[in-house]
Motif scaffolding. Structure first.
Motif, PDB file in Angstrom:
ATOM      1  N   SER A 154      -1.223 -14.984  30.997  1.00 14.34           N
ATOM      2  CA  SER A 154       0.040 -14.361  31.371  1.00 14.34           C
ATOM      3  C   SER A 154       0.821 -14.145  30.080  1.00 14.34           C
ATOM      4  CB  SER A 154       0.823 -15.297  32.306  1.00 14.34           C
ATOM      5  OG  SER A 154       2.188 -14.954  32.342  1.00 14.34           O
ATOM      6  N   ASP A 186       7.769 -16.034  38.801  1.00 12.31           N
ATOM      7  CA  ASP A 186       6.466 -16.105  39.454  1.00 12.31           C
ATOM      8  C   ASP A 186       5.707 -14.778  39.442  1.00 12.31           C
ATOM      9  OD1 ASP A 186       6.681 -18.785  39.962  1.00 12.31           O
ATOM     10  OD2 ASP A 186       7.357 -18.538  42.043  1.00 12.31           O
ATOM     11  N   CYS A 188       3.653 -14.715  36.320  1.00 14.03           N
ATOM     12  CA  CYS A 188       2.648 -15.770  36.114  1.00 14.03           C
ATOM     13  C   CYS A 188       1.307 -15.283  36.661  1.00 14.03           C
ATOM     14  CB  CYS A 188       3.080 -17.047  36.827  1.00 14.03           C
ATOM     15  SG  CYS A 188       4.595 -17.761  36.137  1.00 14.03           S
ATOM     16  N   ARG A 196      -2.635 -16.471  38.298  1.00 17.53           N
ATOM     17  CA  ARG A 196      -3.558 -17.428  38.907  1.00 17.53           C
ATOM     18  C   ARG A 196      -4.866 -16.693  39.171  1.00 17.53           C
ATOM     19  NH1 ARG A 196      -1.554 -21.837  41.609  1.00 17.53           N
ATOM     20  NH2 ARG A 196      -3.242 -21.632  43.086  1.00 17.53           N
ATOM     21  N   SER A 251      -2.204 -25.245  41.203  1.00 18.26           N
ATOM     22  CA  SER A 251      -0.859 -24.888  40.726  1.00 18.26           C
ATOM     23  C   SER A 251      -0.655 -25.299  39.280  1.00 18.26           C
ATOM     24  CB  SER A 251       0.200 -25.548  41.606  1.00 18.26           C
ATOM     25  OG  SER A 251       0.126 -25.033  42.902  1.00 18.26           O
ATOM     26  N   THR A 286      -1.709 -22.687  36.690  1.00 21.36           N
ATOM     27  CA  THR A 286      -1.045 -21.387  36.656  1.00 21.36           C
ATOM     28  C   THR A 286      -0.568 -21.083  35.240  1.00 21.36           C
ATOM     29  OG1 THR A 286      -0.327 -21.649  38.941  1.00 21.36           O
ATOM     30  CG2 THR A 286       0.842 -20.015  37.626  1.00 21.36           C
ATOM     31  N   CYS A 310       1.848 -19.153  32.800  1.00 23.09           N
ATOM     32  CA  CYS A 310       3.167 -18.497  32.752  1.00 23.09           C
ATOM     33  C   CYS A 310       3.563 -18.358  31.292  1.00 23.09           C
ATOM     34  CB  CYS A 310       4.205 -19.323  33.508  1.00 23.09           C
ATOM     35  SG  CYS A 310       3.965 -19.330  35.283  1.00 23.09           S
ATOM     36  N   ASP A 342      -0.706 -12.985  41.039  1.00 22.83           N
ATOM     37  CA  ASP A 342       0.528 -13.398  40.386  1.00 22.83           C
ATOM     38  C   ASP A 342       0.868 -14.816  40.853  1.00 22.83           C
ATOM     39  OD1 ASP A 342       1.781 -13.204  42.897  1.00 22.83           O
ATOM     40  OD2 ASP A 342       2.896 -11.393  42.379  1.00 22.83           O
ATOM     41  N   GLY A 343       1.985 -15.346  40.403  1.00 21.68           N
ATOM     42  CA  GLY A 343       2.370 -16.704  40.763  1.00 21.68           C
ATOM     43  C   GLY A 343       2.754 -16.870  42.218  1.00 21.68           C
TER      44      GLY A 343
END
Length: 142
Positions: free
Chosen positions: A65, A71, A74, A76, A96, A99, A101, A128-129
């Motif tokens: 990212s 979020d 971010c 995933r 989580s 992730t 960011c 995305d987050g």
């Protein structure tokens, strides 16, 4: 005559023993060779490998990212397993804590494929987050 009968019986027993000891066609107990993937979205991406098992797949890689502004920025990684009839049989994603960011993070997770023969194909997605699929890989075949 007894010699021919004994030889024939020995041959049948040897053949039956070989067939009974062999794994069933399509059964897989060990991991297969990994399949690589790369899913880019702008300056972000997820890339890694999928390793196929009898009733699951393992997804290992990194995702990137470029912003920690929220979020939506971010990243995933998520994956879906499918059977030979294109039915989704499992899904799972990076934790989580994995992730990304505004940075690059590594991940490792297992996706269930609890059907005879396991998954026929997998799709890996960059999310995305908020767990929204941004882009998914083409079918990754076993």
């Amino acid at each position: 005559m007894k010699t021919h009968f004994a030889a024939a019986l020995g041959s049948v027993v040897l053949t039956a023993g070989t067939l009974l000891g062999a794994p069933a066609a399509g059964a897989q107990t060990d991991a297969s060779l990994p399949t690589t993937f790369n899913v880019p979205v702008g300056n972000t991406w997820t890339k890694g490998t999928v390793t196929w098992f009898a009733r699951s797949v393992e997804v290992v890689g990194t995702h990137k990212s470029v912003s920690a502004a929220g979020d939506a920025y971010c990243r995933r990684t998520w994956a879906y397993t499918y059977d030979s009839h294109d039915n989704k049989i499992g899904s799972a994603g990076s934790a989580s804590s994995d992730t990304a960011c505004g940075n690059t993070k590594s991940y490792r997770f297992t996706v269930p494929a609890d059907v005879y023969g396991g998954a026929t194909f997998v799709r890996v997605c960059l999310d995305d987050g908020n767990y929204k699929d941004l882009l998914c890989s083409p079918r990754l075949q076993r």
